[in-house]
Motif scaffolding. Structure first.
Motif, PDB file in Angstrom:
ATOM      1  N   VAL A 124       0.607  -0.884  -0.144  1.00 33.18           N
ATOM      2  CA  VAL A 124      -0.248  -0.031  -0.047  1.00 33.18           C
ATOM      3  C   VAL A 124       0.704   1.079  -0.252  1.00 33.18           C
ATOM      4  O   VAL A 124       1.847   1.301   0.727  1.00 33.18           O
ATOM      5  CB  VAL A 124      -0.756   0.085   1.155  1.00 33.18           C
ATOM      6  CG1 VAL A 124      -1.880   1.102   1.329  1.00 33.18           C
ATOM      7  CG2 VAL A 124      -1.577  -1.714   1.408  1.00 33.18           C
ATOM      8  N   VAL A 125       0.458   2.147  -1.469  1.00 36.97           N
ATOM      9  CA  VAL A 125       1.277   3.356  -1.245  1.00 36.97           C
ATOM     10  C   VAL A 125       0.174   4.924  -1.181  1.00 36.97           C
ATOM     11  O   VAL A 125      -0.427   4.892  -1.922  1.00 36.97           O
ATOM     12  CB  VAL A 125       1.972   3.535  -2.593  1.00 36.97           C
ATOM     13  CG1 VAL A 125       3.173   4.881  -2.455  1.00 36.97           C
ATOM     14  CG2 VAL A 125       2.851   2.248  -2.623  1.00 36.97           C
ATOM     15  N   PHE A 126       1.008   5.852   0.006  1.00 35.34           N
ATOM     16  CA  PHE A 126      -0.186   6.680  -0.010  1.00 35.34           C
ATOM     17  C   PHE A 126       0.158   7.949  -1.014  1.00 35.34           C
ATOM     18  O   PHE A 126       1.814   8.175  -0.998  1.00 35.34           O
ATOM     19  CB  PHE A 126      -0.448   7.695   0.989  1.00 35.34           C
ATOM     20  CG  PHE A 126      -1.039   8.998   1.289  1.00 35.34           C
ATOM     21  CD1 PHE A 126      -1.498   8.531   0.945  1.00 35.34           C
ATOM     22  CD2 PHE A 126      -0.174  10.161   2.133  1.00 35.34           C
ATOM     23  CE1 PHE A 126      -2.785  10.540   0.972  1.00 35.34           C
ATOM     24  CE2 PHE A 126      -0.449  11.500   1.552  1.00 35.34           C
ATOM     25  CZ  PHE A 126      -1.718  11.829   1.962  1.00 35.34           C
ATOM     26  N   VAL A 127      -0.042   8.157  -2.442  1.00 38.11           N
ATOM     27  CA  VAL A 127       0.547   8.913  -3.330  1.00 38.11           C
ATOM     28  C   VAL A 127      -0.643  10.475  -3.395  1.00 38.11           C
ATOM     29  O   VAL A 127      -0.292  11.110  -4.251  1.00 38.11           O
ATOM     30  CB  VAL A 127      -0.138   8.126  -4.776  1.00 38.11           C
ATOM     31  CG1 VAL A 127       0.351   7.184  -4.469  1.00 38.11           C
ATOM     32  CG2 VAL A 127      -1.394   8.071  -4.659  1.00 38.11           C
ATOM     33  N   GLY A 128      -0.942  10.377  -2.534  1.00 37.29           N
ATOM     34  CA  GLY A 128      -1.827  12.194  -2.217  1.00 37.29           C
ATOM     35  C   GLY A 128      -2.529  11.999  -2.813  1.00 37.29           C
ATOM     36  O   GLY A 128      -3.949  11.484  -3.080  1.00 37.29           O
ATOM     37  N   TYR A 129      -2.571  13.450  -3.649  1.00 38.04           N
ATOM     38  CA  TYR A 129      -3.748  13.517  -5.055  1.00 38.04           C
ATOM     39  C   TYR A 129      -3.668  12.711  -6.386  1.00 38.04           C
ATOM     40  O   TYR A 129      -5.096  12.215  -6.669  1.00 38.04           O
ATOM     41  CB  TYR A 129      -4.065  15.023  -4.839  1.00 38.04           C
ATOM     42  CG  TYR A 129      -4.386  16.243  -3.632  1.00 38.04           C
ATOM     43  CD1 TYR A 129      -6.130  16.348  -3.271  1.00 38.04           C
ATOM     44  CD2 TYR A 129      -3.622  16.775  -2.974  1.00 38.04           C
ATOM     45  CE1 TYR A 129      -6.119  16.480  -2.149  1.00 38.04           C
ATOM     46  CE2 TYR A 129      -3.930  16.789  -1.649  1.00 38.04           C
ATOM     47  CZ  TYR A 129      -5.411  17.369  -1.484  1.00 38.04           C
ATOM     48  OH  TYR A 129      -5.494  17.651   0.000  1.00 38.04           O
ATOM     49  N   GLY A 130      -3.042  11.787  -6.094  1.00 33.41           N
ATOM     50  CA  GLY A 130      -2.432  10.826  -7.221  1.00 33.41           C
ATOM     51  C   GLY A 130      -2.736  11.489  -7.941  1.00 33.41           C
ATOM     52  O   GLY A 130      -3.624  11.373  -9.676  1.00 33.41           O
ATOM     53  N   ILE A 131      -1.883  13.029  -8.782  1.00 34.01           N
ATOM     54  CA  ILE A 131      -1.984  13.288  -9.646  1.00 34.01           C
ATOM     55  C   ILE A 131      -0.807  13.487 -10.640  1.00 34.01           C
ATOM     56  O   ILE A 131       0.058  13.660  -9.138  1.00 34.01           O
ATOM     57  CB  ILE A 131      -2.533  14.629  -9.238  1.00 34.01           C
ATOM     58  CG1 ILE A 131      -3.763  14.892  -9.172  1.00 34.01           C
ATOM     59  CG2 ILE A 131      -2.383  15.781 -10.340  1.00 34.01           C
ATOM     60  CD1 ILE A 131      -3.959  16.036  -8.521  1.00 34.01           C
ATOM     61  N   ASN A 132      -1.120  13.302 -12.045  1.00 28.60           N
ATOM     62  CA  ASN A 132       0.628  13.893 -13.015  1.00 28.60           C
ATOM     63  C   ASN A 132       0.810  14.526 -13.949  1.00 28.60           C
ATOM     64  O   ASN A 132      -0.870  14.379 -14.989  1.00 28.60           O
ATOM     65  CB  ASN A 132       0.959  12.440 -13.692  1.00 28.60           C
ATOM     66  CG  ASN A 132       2.092  11.790 -14.833  1.00 28.60           C
ATOM     67  OD1 ASN A 132       2.635  12.947 -14.640  1.00 28.60           O
ATOM     68  ND2 ASN A 132       1.917  11.527 -15.133  1.00 28.60           N
ATOM     69  N   VAL A 155      -9.240  12.815  -2.455  1.00 33.81           N
ATOM     70  CA  VAL A 155      -9.792  13.634  -3.788  1.00 33.81           C
ATOM     71  C   VAL A 155      -9.756  14.783  -3.067  1.00 33.81           C
ATOM     72  O   VAL A 155      -8.533  15.387  -1.997  1.00 33.81           O
ATOM     73  CB  VAL A 155     -11.601  13.408  -3.316  1.00 33.81           C
ATOM     74  CG1 VAL A 155     -12.169  14.017  -2.181  1.00 33.81           C
ATOM     75  CG2 VAL A 155     -12.830  13.186  -4.055  1.00 33.81           C
ATOM     76  N   ASN A 156     -10.294  15.339  -4.334  1.00 39.10           N
ATOM     77  CA  ASN A 156     -10.495  16.828  -5.209  1.00 39.10           C
ATOM     78  C   ASN A 156      -9.170  16.891  -5.379  1.00 39.10           C
ATOM     79  O   ASN A 156      -7.606  16.344  -5.478  1.00 39.10           O
ATOM     80  CB  ASN A 156     -10.999  17.812  -4.043  1.00 39.10           C
ATOM     81  CG  ASN A 156     -11.758  19.343  -4.681  1.00 39.10           C
ATOM     82  OD1 ASN A 156     -11.050  19.536  -5.335  1.00 39.10           O
ATOM     83  ND2 ASN A 156     -12.604  19.642  -3.994  1.00 39.10           N
ATOM     84  N   ASP A 157      -8.701  18.662  -5.392  1.00 30.93           N
ATOM     85  CA  ASP A 157      -7.128  18.782  -5.715  1.00 30.93           C
ATOM     86  C   ASP A 157      -6.597  19.199  -4.830  1.00 30.93           C
ATOM     87  O   ASP A 157      -7.099  19.567  -3.568  1.00 30.93           O
ATOM     88  CB  ASP A 157      -7.167  20.279  -6.810  1.00 30.93           C
ATOM     89  CG  ASP A 157      -8.285  20.039  -8.601  1.00 30.93           C
ATOM     90  OD1 ASP A 157      -7.415  18.656  -8.714  1.00 30.93           O
ATOM     91  OD2 ASP A 157      -9.300  20.911  -8.398  1.00 30.93           O
ATOM     92  N   PRO A 158      -5.178  19.326  -4.740  1.00 29.06           N
ATOM     93  CA  PRO A 158      -4.553  20.023  -3.893  1.00 29.06           C
ATOM     94  C   PRO A 158      -3.909  21.153  -3.043  1.00 29.06           C
ATOM     95  O   PRO A 158      -3.905  21.441  -1.848  1.00 29.06           O
ATOM     96  CB  PRO A 158      -2.935  20.162  -4.585  1.00 29.06           C
ATOM     97  CG  PRO A 158      -2.841  18.918  -5.448  1.00 29.06           C
ATOM     98  CD  PRO A 158      -4.492  19.238  -5.867  1.00 29.06           C
ATOM     99  N   ASP A 159      -5.237  22.047  -3.768  1.00 27.33           N
ATOM    100  CA  ASP A 159      -5.077  23.648  -3.010  1.00 27.33           C
ATOM    101  C   ASP A 159      -6.990  23.739  -3.568  1.00 27.33           C
ATOM    102  O   ASP A 159      -7.240  25.116  -3.406  1.00 27.33           O
ATOM    103  CB  ASP A 159      -5.182  24.859  -4.124  1.00 27.33           C
ATOM    104  CG  ASP A 159      -4.813  24.685  -5.699  1.00 27.33           C
ATOM    105  OD1 ASP A 159      -6.152  23.682  -6.060  1.00 27.33           O
ATOM    106  OD2 ASP A 159      -4.816  25.634  -6.212  1.00 27.33           O
ATOM    107  N   TYR A 160      -7.367  22.766  -2.934  1.00 26.70           N
ATOM    108  CA  TYR A 160      -9.177  23.072  -3.116  1.00 26.70           C
ATOM    109  C   TYR A 160      -9.875  23.702  -2.215  1.00 26.70           C
ATOM    110  O   TYR A 160     -10.524  24.374  -1.963  1.00 26.70           O
ATOM    111  CB  TYR A 160      -9.716  21.786  -2.970  1.00 26.70           C
ATOM    112  CG  TYR A 160      -9.808  20.721  -1.110  1.00 26.70           C
ATOM    113  CD1 TYR A 160     -10.686  21.441  -0.733  1.00 26.70           C
ATOM    114  CD2 TYR A 160      -9.007  20.042  -1.056  1.00 26.70           C
ATOM    115  CE1 TYR A 160     -10.448  20.840   1.252  1.00 26.70           C
ATOM    116  CE2 TYR A 160      -9.308  19.457  -0.337  1.00 26.70           C
ATOM    117  CZ  TYR A 160      -9.687  20.143   0.810  1.00 26.70           C
ATOM    118  OH  TYR A 160      -9.824  19.132   1.735  1.00 26.70           O
TER     119      TYR A 160
END
Length: 539
Positions: A124-132, A155-160
């Motif tokens: 299991v890996v925590f990938v934050g917001y999962g965005i590339n 869920v959502n974006d890093p700066d929500y």
């Protein structure tokens, strides 16, 4: 003479009052389609046949012609996957095992058309917001190999949390990177065996009950060659408190890591635990249907103005007080009511120069599948589709002083609609909840991705009677207590004046496009401009 006067009014910008919207039609269609007899209008169920027949009947009565080469419908190939015997999602290897029960603590599914899913001891890996997002200098998967692993995603974006709509990911205005659909797509591209999103009500924009009802029971996907084997084996959601328990068992601080994930340069964190889950699937392949009606144009019938709304809802769902029918009255029997009402209004005014197409699409609730299929297999070429309006959940709480354009700042339709909004005595205001990502959650997005400008606008919260406080209270009440639940039922006491005002705007814009020669485009900064320019280049 009357028709010429109507056209003159339309082109002068006072068109919103040039045609009477039949409110009784909206009421009747909404009430019928959301009645228990239609069992929540789930695609590929017996209720679909009844729904399609009723919409065809109303289109024909309105004065439309069959819109698909003499046929009223377009087949949409779907595959239905129903999970059964779902084992708990268990995380082992930490201070203690963490077990999540299906429905209560987590939901799990798969895009893959396979009879069985089994994930055993997946790292299991925590990938934050999962965005590339290379264009924004952001990659949560940088230097990471997640093949065969389980990724946990926010869920959502890093700066929500940003109060303004400015920032690397547009602040509180959700981008497509914030949508759960994108996060699962990216996890699959990265080779993840499983992708689990942490549910948090505010950034998700809906409570756990919505996830629970939407992600359990039969799940529909477009039936395509390859059976979606390029997707992750498992996709799903977990409750926030269970995510915190998981991180604690792994010796990690969930809140601290979530805060770190919102910062540029975040590096994914292996949790040092393993995930296991499994279940069996029942698979059924069956075509659903889009309904297509047309009011043929007189001068340029090959050029098309499009109105769309989805007819489907969730069918049978988690029972509340013994009621297990998710009737979907507002979402979106009301939109089909609006579609039929607009068809009647345009037919009454007479044919326009361009053709007006009325499209009732299937499987919106399953990921915009009906509109996606139409956009990829259009009856009327997208290069010849001028633009249009999508309707999803009409206003039944009263007329508002404001009008909101979802995803504002993208297309020239926003300029064209301004006179019609003004004619209703209303003003255009920014989205009150841009963090909900409304622009990416309805059928206009299927067309936008392939270049067709579609307006998705709706009433704001500033009620003529009651003001913003009353409007915000009503919107919150619907989201929390009725949206995607059995309580979304028809109410004879609804105030349809807001819907009529919105439909006046939709009518005016559509009629102006249909009587004119304009080809509205995306603004130069919009992500859909290039594909539109390319499609129109050969015309």
């Amino acid at each position: 003479m009357r028709h010429l006067l109507t056209v003159a009014l339309l082109l002068s910008g006072t068109a919103a009052n040039a045609q009477t919207i039949p409110v009784e039609t909206m009421k009747e269609v909404t009430q019928v389609l959301s009645s228990d007899a239609y069992e929540g209008r789930a695609p590929t169920t017996p209720a679909e046949d009844k729904t399609i027949a009723y919409i065809v009947q109303r289109f024909e009565k309105a004065g439309l012609k069959p819109g698909n080469k003499g046929q009223w419908t377009q087949d949409v190939p779907l595959v239905e996957i129903t999970a059964k015997d779902v084992a708990p999602l268990v995380f082992t290897g930490g201070k203690q095992a963490v077990s999540l029960d299906y429905r209560k603590d987590m939901v799990i599914a798969t895009y893959r058309v396979v009879p069985k899913v089994a994930i055993k001891d997946s790292d299991v890996v925590f990938v934050g917001y999962g965005i590339n997002a290379p264009e924004r200098g952001w990659n949560d998967y940088a230097g990471l190999d997640v093949k065969g692993k389980t990724v946990v995603i926010l869920v959502n974006d890093p700066d929500y949390k940003t109060p303004e709509t400015k920032g690397l990911f547009d602040g509180k205005a959700m981008t497509y990177y914030g949508r759960w659909t994108y996060k699962f797509e990216e996890a699959a591209r990265q080779g993840a065996a499983a992708a689990i999103i942490v549910h948090d009500t505010y950034p998700a924009a809906y409570p756990w009950g919505v996830v629970q009802s939407s992600w359990t029971g039969p799940q529909l996907e477009q039936d395509t060659p390859g059976d979606h084997m390029d997707q992750s084996q498992a996709i799903g959601w977990m409750q926030l408190d269970k995510a915190k328990a998981l991180f604690a068992a792994a010796g990690k601080d969930f809140d601290a890591l979530s805060a770190a994930a919102a910062q540029k340069g975040f590096k994914a964190v292996p949790l040092g635990v393993k995930a296991s889950v499994g279940w069996e699937n029942t698979i059924k392949r069956q075509a659903s249907k889009n309904v297509v009606g047309v009011l043929p144009g007189t001068a340029k019938p090959d050029e098309v103005v499009l109105y769309s709304a989805h007819w489907d809802h969730l069918g049978r769902c988690d029972a509340v007080n013994g009621d297990d029918i998710c009737n979907g009255a507002v979402d979106n029997a009301s939109g089909i009511g609006g579609l039929v009402a607009l068809a009647e209004a345009h037919a009454k005014a007479g044919p326009a120069k361009r053709s007006l197409v009325f499209l009732a699409v299937t499987a919106e609730e399953s990921g915009l599948l009906g509109s996606k299929f139409y956009a990829e297999n259009p009856v009327y070429p997208l290069a010849k589709t001028v633009g249009g309006v999508n309707m999803d959940s009409l206003n039944v709480i009263g007329k508002t002083k404001d009008f909101v354009i979802a995803g504002a700042g993208k297309s020239e339709l926003e300029d064209l609609v301004k006179p019609f909004v003004a004619a209703e005595g209303r003003v255009i205001v920014p989205e009150a909840r841009p963090e909900a990502g409304g622009y990416y959650r309805s059928d206009h997005f299927s067309f936008a991705k392939l270049g067709v400008p579609m307006l998705y606008g709706e009433s704001g919260d500033d009620l003529v009677n009651g003001g913003k406080e009353a409007g915000e209270k009503a919107a919150k009440d619907y989201t929390q207590n009725r949206y995607h639940k059995p309580q979304d039922e028809y109410n004879p006491a609804w105030d349809w004046s807001g819907s009529v005002s919105d439909l006046n705007i939709y009518y005016g814009l559509g009629r102006q496009l249909a009587e004119g020669s304009a080809w509205p485009n995306w603004y130069k900064t919009a992500e859909f401009r290039a594909v539109r320019d390319k499609s129109r280049a050969g015309q």
